[in-house]
Design an enzyme around this catalytic site. Structure first.
Site, PDB file in Angstrom:
ATOM      1  CG  ASP A 118      -0.196   0.055   2.544  1.00  0.00           C
ATOM      2  OD1 ASP A 118       0.833  -0.626   2.682  1.00  0.00           O
ATOM      3  OD2 ASP A 118      -0.646   0.789   3.445  1.00  0.00           O
ATOM      4  CD  GLU A 173       4.361   0.513   6.885  1.00  0.00           C
ATOM      5  OE1 GLU A 173       5.202   0.754   7.760  1.00  0.00           O
ATOM      6  OE2 GLU A 173       3.904   1.412   6.146  1.00  0.00           O
ATOM      7  CD  GLU A 174       2.701   4.229   4.238  1.00  0.00           C
ATOM      8  OE1 GLU A 174       2.664   4.878   5.299  1.00  0.00           O
ATOM      9  OE2 GLU A 174       3.691   4.167   3.487  1.00  0.00           O
ATOM     10  CG  HIS A 217       4.011   9.362   3.583  1.00  0.00           C
ATOM     11  ND1 HIS A 217       3.480   9.094   4.824  1.00  0.00           N
ATOM     12  CD2 HIS A 217       4.500   8.189   3.132  1.00  0.00           C
ATOM     13  CE1 HIS A 217       3.667   7.816   5.112  1.00  0.00           C
ATOM     14  NE2 HIS A 217       4.287   7.250   4.086  1.00  0.00           N
TER      15      HIS A 217
END
Ligand code: ZN
Length: 420
Positions: free
Chosen positions: A93, A186-187, A391
């Site tokens: 992800d 994971e995020e 990000h």
């Protein structure tokens, strides 16, 4: 130090670029508001693509489990069958802080050190991002300024895939039994809740979720999420005196109490923080979701207590209003458990040294799936992948660093396979 050119000339440079660009185009944004693991359907698309490619490399034991974990078990090279089984892991992800839809990765070859116009109004400028100065002559992969790139963590996936392909094709590279894991969500700190630990035999594991060349992470935050629900009382504002309790005002009062000097934007290095992820609400009900981070165990305990105290103070300030608190542990600092099995980190340093990556230790100002896995009993440090400004729309990846990560991985395989 190996030059960019030397690294870009490695035979697998083209392979890792091609893979990275292809994986980056698949939208795999995770969603903390969605139920279930995986939280979003796009992660299945990438999982299926990887499953097919792993099979294409001749690996027979490959599957995707019911929670979108891609698992591949690769037998050891002849003679190394009894060696410890080593996991290599990266996440499917991408962060939902910036859009991950219609990502258009662009390869900038032989970077000249000048500002890169991503699209009108969006420039990746070395004046703003000083480290770009170190990448003259490298090949970079950048966004078009409308999305993130998703090098976090498609760089990790591409590196593992290229390293596995190389190791399987080159008989001179010995390897222990390998377990490849591509994990969902994971995020949003949730995928590991469904990690199929019981089905996997791994003696140690490495996550590929770090930044610049040589960066090795064996220490991370202790992490909690706090969810606060503020309940007020609604009434007509004209007749509200002594009657109305405004939950939105309660939430604002709480938010203003958080120490600004202990926010992500005011801290670095070894300092922890409070970070509001989201506030929403109205008179009757409001929510504040925040995360707490601290390297020390007593530090995180203090932060939890501080949130409780601040909530209690707000309740006192707003008679008739109430606050519900919920704390969820997300991951904890892996340092202590990693030091119980020091060979895992030692071999990673040795591998990075042999590859010329000049390894150094850095605390992660975040966490990784490795922190969770370490807690479950599989020592899992994190290594560099060449991702930068993740990000963000300014995210970019260094091809030479991805190549260096492949070199490090091949050395790591040899070290585990040839260890007495
Ligand atoms: Zn990541």
């Amino acid at each position: 130090m190996k030059s960019h050119k030397e690294l870009l000339n490695k035979p697998y440079a083209a392979d890792v670029i091609e893979r990275f660009i292809r994986y980056a185009k698949v939208e795999t944004t995770s969603d903390r508001h969605a139920e279930g693991i995986p939280s979003t359907a796009g992660q299945w698309d990438l999982a299926k693509m990887l499953e097919a490619e792993l099979k294409g490399l001749g690996i027979t034991d490959v599957y995707i489990d019911e929670h979108c974990f891609v698992i591949a078990k690769i037998p050891a090279s002849p003679g190394a069958e009894k060696k410890p089984a080593i996991g290599l892991m990266a996440h499917l992800d991408t962060s939902n802080e910036v859009s991950g839809a219609n990502v258009k990765p662009r390869l900038v070859e032989n970077y000249d050190g000048q500002p890169i116009e991503l699209s009108p109004g969006w420039t990746l400028d070395p004046d703003e991002f000083k480290e770009l100065a170190d990448y003259k002559g490298d090949s970079l992969i950048v966004t078009d300024g409308t999305t993130l790139l998703g090098a976090d963590d498609k760089a990790g996936i591409a590196i593992i895939m290229s390293a596995v392909k190389t190791a399987l094709a080159d008989k001179s590279i010995s390897r222990p039994p390998l377990v490849i894991v591509f994990s969902p969500d994971e995020e949003i700190g949730r995928g590991m809740n469904a990690f199929p630990l019981a089905k996997l035999k791994m003696d140690a594991c490495y996550t590929y979720d770090g930044g610049r060349r040589g960066e090795i992470e064996s220490e991370c935050f202790n992490a909690y999420e706090a969810r606060l629900v503020f309940t007020g009382k609604s009434s007509h504002p004209g007749y509200a005196r002594g009657v109305m309790v405004n939950a939105a005002s309660m939430a604002a009062a709480f938010a203003s109490m958080l120490p600004r000097a202990e926010s992500p934007e005011a801290t670095d290095g070894w300092y922890g923080y409070y970070h509001i992820l989201e506030i929403h609400g109205a008179v009757e009900k409001a929510n504040v979701d925040l995360i707490l981070r601290d390297y020390a165990e007593d530090g995180i305990a203090r932060r939890i207590e501080a949130v409780k105290q601040m909530a209690s103070a707000v309740e006192t300030m707003f008679p008739g209003g109430s606050i519900k608190l919920e704390f969820n542990k997300q991951y904890c600092n892996m340092k202590k458990k990693l030091s119980e099995n020091p060979i895992v980190l030692e071999l990673l340093y040795e591998a990075a040294n042999r590859a010329g990556a000049e390894p150094y230790s850095k605390p992660i100002r975040g966490g990784t799936d490795g922190a969770r896995l370490t807690e479950m009993g599989v020592a899992t440090p994190n290594m560099f992948t060449g991702m930068h400004n993740f990000h963000s729309r300014y995210e970019w990846a260094s091809v030479s660093e991805m190549v260096l990560a492949i070199d490090t991985t091949l050395e790591l395989m040899r070290l585990w396979a040839e260890r007495a």
